[in-house]
Design a protein around this motif. Sequence first.
Motif, PDB file in Angstrom:
ATOM      1  N   PRO A   1       0.807  -1.227   0.000  1.00  0.00           N
ATOM      2  CA  PRO A   1       0.000   0.000   0.000  1.00  0.00           C
ATOM      3  C   PRO A   1       0.839   1.276   0.000  1.00  0.00           C
ATOM      4  O   PRO A   1       0.425   2.297  -0.551  1.00  0.00           O
ATOM      5  CB  PRO A   1      -0.845  -0.110   1.280  1.00  0.00           C
ATOM      6  CG  PRO A   1      -0.185  -1.136   2.119  1.00  0.00           C
ATOM      7  CD  PRO A   1       0.487  -2.074   1.166  1.00  0.00           C
ATOM      8  N   ILE A   2       2.032   1.223   0.603  1.00  0.00           N
ATOM      9  CA  ILE A   2       2.921   2.381   0.554  1.00  0.00           C
ATOM     10  C   ILE A   2       3.298   2.682  -0.892  1.00  0.00           C
ATOM     11  O   ILE A   2       3.196   3.824  -1.357  1.00  0.00           O
ATOM     12  CB  ILE A   2       4.197   2.131   1.390  1.00  0.00           C
ATOM     13  CG1 ILE A   2       3.896   2.206   2.887  1.00  0.00           C
ATOM     14  CG2 ILE A   2       5.292   3.154   1.037  1.00  0.00           C
ATOM     15  CD1 ILE A   2       5.088   1.897   3.777  1.00  0.00           C
ATOM     16  N   ALA A   3       3.719   1.658  -1.609  1.00  0.00           N
ATOM     17  CA  ALA A   3       4.145   1.844  -3.000  1.00  0.00           C
ATOM     18  C   ALA A   3       2.988   2.277  -3.882  1.00  0.00           C
ATOM     19  O   ALA A   3       3.135   3.160  -4.739  1.00  0.00           O
ATOM     20  CB  ALA A   3       4.757   0.548  -3.523  1.00  0.00           C
ATOM     21  N   LEU A   4       1.826   1.677  -3.679  1.00  0.00           N
ATOM     22  CA  LEU A   4       0.663   1.986  -4.512  1.00  0.00           C
ATOM     23  C   LEU A   4       0.212   3.431  -4.309  1.00  0.00           C
ATOM     24  O   LEU A   4       0.018   4.184  -5.275  1.00  0.00           O
ATOM     25  CB  LEU A   4      -0.470   1.013  -4.173  1.00  0.00           C
ATOM     26  CG  LEU A   4      -1.499   0.735  -5.261  1.00  0.00           C
ATOM     27  CD1 LEU A   4      -0.835   0.121  -6.481  1.00  0.00           C
ATOM     28  CD2 LEU A   4      -2.579  -0.205  -4.715  1.00  0.00           C
ATOM     29  N   ALA A   5       0.051   3.826  -3.034  1.00  0.00           N
ATOM     30  CA  ALA A   5      -0.404   5.187  -2.751  1.00  0.00           C
ATOM     31  C   ALA A   5       0.652   6.216  -3.131  1.00  0.00           C
ATOM     32  O   ALA A   5       0.333   7.297  -3.648  1.00  0.00           O
ATOM     33  CB  ALA A   5      -0.752   5.326  -1.263  1.00  0.00           C
ATOM     34  N   GLY A   6       1.934   5.900  -2.881  1.00  0.00           N
ATOM     35  CA  GLY A   6       3.002   6.821  -3.238  1.00  0.00           C
ATOM     36  C   GLY A   6       3.108   7.035  -4.729  1.00  0.00           C
ATOM     37  O   GLY A   6       3.262   8.167  -5.203  1.00  0.00           O
ATOM     38  N   THR A   7       3.002   5.959  -5.494  1.00  0.00           N
ATOM     39  CA  THR A   7       3.054   6.073  -6.950  1.00  0.00           C
ATOM     40  C   THR A   7       1.889   6.898  -7.468  1.00  0.00           C
ATOM     41  O   THR A   7       2.063   7.769  -8.338  1.00  0.00           O
ATOM     42  CB  THR A   7       3.032   4.672  -7.596  1.00  0.00           C
ATOM     43  OG1 THR A   7       4.149   3.919  -7.128  1.00  0.00           O
ATOM     44  CG2 THR A   7       3.095   4.769  -9.114  1.00  0.00           C
ATOM     45  N   ALA A   8       0.698   6.631  -6.934  1.00  0.00           N
ATOM     46  CA  ALA A   8      -0.477   7.404  -7.345  1.00  0.00           C
ATOM     47  C   ALA A   8      -0.274   8.887  -7.060  1.00  0.00           C
ATOM     48  O   ALA A   8      -0.635   9.754  -7.876  1.00  0.00           O
ATOM     49  CB  ALA A   8      -1.723   6.891  -6.626  1.00  0.00           C
ATOM     50  N   GLY A   9       0.316   9.192  -5.913  1.00  0.00           N
ATOM     51  CA  GLY A   9       0.559  10.586  -5.555  1.00  0.00           C
ATOM     52  C   GLY A   9       1.545  11.261  -6.488  1.00  0.00           C
ATOM     53  O   GLY A   9       1.327  12.398  -6.934  1.00  0.00           O
ATOM     54  N   TYR A  10       2.635  10.573  -6.821  1.00  0.00           N
ATOM     55  CA  TYR A  10       3.637  11.165  -7.722  1.00  0.00           C
ATOM     56  C   TYR A  10       3.110  11.285  -9.150  1.00  0.00           C
ATOM     57  O   TYR A  10       3.441  12.245  -9.855  1.00  0.00           O
ATOM     58  CB  TYR A  10       4.921  10.326  -7.695  1.00  0.00           C
ATOM     59  CG  TYR A  10       5.822  10.659  -6.528  1.00  0.00           C
ATOM     60  CD1 TYR A  10       6.562  11.842  -6.513  1.00  0.00           C
ATOM     61  CD2 TYR A  10       5.926   9.805  -5.426  1.00  0.00           C
ATOM     62  CE1 TYR A  10       7.384  12.159  -5.436  1.00  0.00           C
ATOM     63  CE2 TYR A  10       6.743  10.116  -4.347  1.00  0.00           C
ATOM     64  CZ  TYR A  10       7.468  11.292  -4.362  1.00  0.00           C
ATOM     65  OH  TYR A  10       8.276  11.614  -3.293  1.00  0.00           O
ATOM     66  N   ILE A  11       2.285  10.343  -9.582  1.00  0.00           N
ATOM     67  CA  ILE A  11       1.681  10.457 -10.911  1.00  0.00           C
ATOM     68  C   ILE A  11       0.734  11.641 -10.961  1.00  0.00           C
ATOM     69  O   ILE A  11       0.798  12.479 -11.876  1.00  0.00           O
ATOM     70  CB  ILE A  11       0.947   9.156 -11.285  1.00  0.00           C
ATOM     71  CG1 ILE A  11       1.950   8.030 -11.557  1.00  0.00           C
ATOM     72  CG2 ILE A  11       0.066   9.374 -12.517  1.00  0.00           C
ATOM     73  CD1 ILE A  11       1.299   6.679 -11.807  1.00  0.00           C
TER      74      ILE A  11
END
Length: 265
Positions: A186-196
Amino acid sequence: MEWWVIYLLTGGFVGFFAGLLGIGGGLIIVPVLISLFTAQDFPADRIIHMALGTTMATIIFTSIASLRTHHRHGAVDWQIVKNISPGIVVGTFSGATLAGSLTGQFLSLVFVIFIFYAATQMLLQFRPSAIFQLPGKAGMFLAGGIIGALSSLVAIGGGLLSIPFLSLCNVKLQHAIGTAAAIGFPIALAGTAGYIANGLAHGENLPEYSLGYVYLPALAMLVAASMLTAPFGAKLTHSTRTGILRGIFVVLLYSLGIRMLLGLV
């Protein structure tokens, strides 16, 4: 094409050490991507944002492989994952969003501080003693928010933060490591969504084949190579040479941190 070769070599190197030492490769990938993106003349004020976003996206794939392995060994406490994930998602997405408004120099300074912390923790092999019990839902949400926010600012899967937290809260080390691996998703998923999202909203003149602050060619090469080499590192986990290799990795982290610090100065 020479850039693609370097991406492959970086992914292979990071995947090997991730399998060997059970750590994410973000602390290595980010400095390398900063150098490569600089050499490729990416927009100077967005280079570290793209390095962080691209690295965070790679963790989506590596965390899946890691959590599956730990789940097969019964080392994941899914109740902890369930309780901490809401805070993780909110904190990580917020941290990635905040990163878009911070200067590259400030983000670099935060990263340098964390890389020295990580290297020292690995050098001393520090494991905190259990002095607390796991908090309730509110406490877990707060802890998840802090872990997620810091993880998104330095593009890591959270293990360097969540394992000490869980150990402090009387979770057995094996379960702390396995649960931290699951929390990394979930860290990677939410972080990636935020940077995108941040890159799409505020990124200007970004390179071709970018999705927000995620550079897709680098992502593809890093993931492909790391998935191939991680099993080889895992096979050497119990080798007598592990301590020597760990020392080499620590020296590399300190070297990268010093190099970035000198660049800031």
